[in-house]
Enzyme design. Structure first.
Site, short mmCIF file in Angstrom:
data_model
loop_
_atom_site.label_atom_id
_atom_site.label_comp_id
_atom_site.label_asym_id
_atom_site.label_seq_id
_atom_site.Cartn_x
_atom_site.Cartn_y
_atom_site.Cartn_z
N CYS A 199 0.81 -1.22 0.00
CA CYS A 199 0.00 0.00 0.00
C CYS A 199 0.84 1.27 0.00
O CYS A 199 0.62 2.18 -0.80
CB CYS A 199 -0.98 -0.01 1.17
SG CYS A 199 -0.26 0.21 2.81
N HIS A 246 -2.69 1.20 6.99
CA HIS A 246 -2.98 1.04 5.56
C HIS A 246 -3.28 2.41 4.97
O HIS A 246 -3.89 3.26 5.62
CB HIS A 246 -4.18 0.11 5.37
CG HIS A 246 -4.40 -0.29 3.95
ND1 HIS A 246 -3.58 -1.17 3.28
CD2 HIS A 246 -5.35 0.08 3.05
CE1 HIS A 246 -4.01 -1.34 2.04
NE2 HIS A 246 -5.09 -0.59 1.87
N HIS A 270 -5.84 1.74 -4.04
CA HIS A 270 -4.85 1.19 -3.10
C HIS A 270 -4.39 -0.19 -3.56
O HIS A 270 -4.93 -0.77 -4.50
CB HIS A 270 -5.43 1.12 -1.69
CG HIS A 270 -6.51 0.08 -1.52
ND1 HIS A 270 -6.67 -0.64 -0.36
CD2 HIS A 270 -7.49 -0.35 -2.35
CE1 HIS A 270 -7.70 -1.47 -0.48
NE2 HIS A 270 -8.22 -1.31 -1.67
#
Length: 206
Positions: free
Chosen positions: A60, A112, A124
């Site tokens: 990510c 994240h 993402h």
């Protein structure tokens, strides 16, 4: 398998098209370049610690770092937690395309990160076994884990104007799309190709 309340990738990309591909004014050129760069990585495999296709994929933070580096020349930190220390805090109801959005997916804050695209969608690299993709930020999983957002680009405040012409209107009638979605799809072979081959899902992780 996708969560029950999550829209399909085709639906997400169709609706996201208005935010990512409509004609921006001069002040939003930087944001548009950022979104274009991010969308160019759709379908790239997830790889923990990965910084790009040449390294076997992205995680990510690797994706976000690469997109901001290539599009804006910014050298961001390598981890989501460190990225969360940058820029200006943004309320969820004030999100603009190009903002960073953070989630708690590993039982710790800011574990994240993704890039907000507009219209409640973000880009993402989710997890092992998955690929770079677009998600609905209001989906049950992400809504529960949303940690906050940061704005690194002042241009994100610029207005975005939809470009509608007769050809786009025809595409709208033929495909049953909104005018802005039809505009984007008529201009984006990359999105059309990706929609025809949606990726498999995986459980999100950093």
């Amino acid at each position: 398998m996708a969560l029950a309340d999550e829209p399909t990738q085709q639906g997400l990309l169709s609706r996201n098209a208005a935010s990512s591909q409509s004609a921006p004014d001069a002040g939003s050129t930087g944001v548009q370049s950022l979104l274009d760069k991010g969308l160019s990585f759709l379908g790239i495999k997830y790889r923990f610690g990965g910084n790009g296709p040449e390294n076997g994929g992205f995680d990510c933070s690797g994706l976000v770092r690469r997109v901001f580096g290539d599009a804006m020349g910014l050298n961001l930190p390598r981890t989501a937690a460190d990225m969360a220390k940058l820029g200006d805090k943004v309320n969820r109801n004030e999100l603009k395309p190009g903002d960073l959005v953070f989630f708690n997916t590993m039982r710790r804050s800011f574990s994240h990160v993704g890039i907000y695209l507009g219209d409640n969608r973000f880009l993402h690299a989710p997890s092992k076994g998955s690929v770079v993709r677009v998600e609905e930020i209001d989906g049950r999983y992400w809504q529960k884990r949303f940690n906050g957002a940061r704005r690194l680009l002042p241009e994100a405040n610029a207005a975005v104007v939809n470009a509608i012409n007769p050809a786009i209107t025809a595409a709208q009638k033929q495909q049953g799309l909104t005018p802005s979605a039809a505009a984007a799809l008529s201009q984006s072979p990359l999105l059309q190709s990706y929609m025809n081959n949606p990726p498999s899902d995986g459980k999100p992780q950093n």
